[in-house]
Design a protein around this motif. Sequence first.
Motif, short mmCIF file in Angstrom:
data_model
loop_
_atom_site.label_atom_id
_atom_site.label_comp_id
_atom_site.label_asym_id
_atom_site.label_seq_id
_atom_site.Cartn_x
_atom_site.Cartn_y
_atom_site.Cartn_z
N GLU A 87 104.13 20.25 78.63
CA GLU A 87 103.28 21.00 77.69
C GLU A 87 103.95 21.10 76.32
N ASN B 239 103.66 18.48 83.44
CA ASN B 239 102.31 18.98 83.18
C ASN B 239 101.64 18.10 82.14
N PRO C 294 97.64 17.40 80.20
CA PRO C 294 96.38 18.11 79.96
C PRO C 294 95.31 17.83 81.00
N PHE D 292 94.69 20.25 84.11
CA PHE D 292 94.24 21.63 83.99
C PHE D 292 92.76 21.73 83.66
N LEU E 76 91.55 25.61 87.29
CA LEU E 76 92.01 26.93 86.86
C LEU E 76 91.20 28.04 87.53
N TYR F 43 97.23 32.94 81.16
CA TYR F 43 97.51 31.61 81.71
C TYR F 43 96.30 30.68 81.64
N HIS G 124 95.79 27.38 79.12
CA HIS G 124 95.74 26.04 79.68
C HIS G 124 94.38 25.37 79.48
N PHE H 266 95.23 23.75 76.33
CA PHE H 266 96.09 22.60 76.61
C PHE H 266 95.27 21.43 77.14
N HIS H 267 94.29 21.72 77.97
CA HIS H 267 93.45 20.68 78.57
C HIS H 267 92.71 19.85 77.51
#
Length: 304
Positions: A154, A176, A178, A181, A186, A219, A223, A226-227
């Motif tokens: 990440e 990790n 993208p 996630f 999630l 969280y 994320h 981030f995805h």
Amino acid sequence: MVKQQISLRRKAITPISAVLLSASLVACATPTNASGTSATASTSMPSTPAASETRKVTNAEHELVFHVIDGKSPALVLDAGGGLSSLYWKDLAPRLAKATGSKVVTYDRAGEGESEEVSGPWRVENAVSDLEAGLKELGVTKDVVLVSHSIAGEVATNFVTKNPGWVSGAVLVDANVPDFFTDEMLTAFAPMVEEQRTALLAQPSTKKNRQLLAVMVDYAPAHRVFHKLSWPKDVPVTAIVASQTPFADSPAAAELWRDGQARFAQAGPNRKHVVAENTSHEGIVTERPDIITDAVDDVLKTIR
């Protein structure tokens, strides 16, 4: 469907949610291999470790510790997973320095190893800022090759996106990405994350537990952001995947992880996908250091 599949494995809540939260909660200094035994350094490691210099860097009023094995450019920057310090690379760093002649940088993220803790939620943008500050202090601001394990994927993705032209290539070590996630994933894991948080709050406050709880804050929203990130098309990247995956006790979660890694590798040019057979998430660097060394060498060949 994913939620139903994963719910069948609720007995594996602790290891699954731990990986989701920090992608690698390793309390011991010696990783375990895919069979569950202690992993030792490969016999092909250099007999005499390369000398390294320790540098302390201050960013946003906290101190970070960096270690440097001198060498030529491109520099290799090694970033360990959650719960792991720069000691994670103690055998691989000198091996890479000897094999490539490159400068090799390892460091402790805030709250890990010898670096100072930072209160409040863990934010990937803060981790990126810390890495930027350290590399600027070391004069490593171009031709960087990132070697990133677990949650450091990440950091790498955000770093390379934010700093075009700084990173020339990367090797993601069961990291990790993208693509893993998804909103579906999630949502399915949300109850497990909450159970893990409740369990941690009932335990004594330790450095490790504080870091885990910090990662848990927001969280899912973090994320989902981030995805949406994409790895730059002009930066070569190899995604190495441990055969065991972080989810040894959950075939459904392991399949999601493998699928996410494969999608990431297929989503753009200059990407490679390598499965490291007979390896575990935490122990991959000692179980198959040759695969990581070869991947780094391949990236260096494309930029030298």
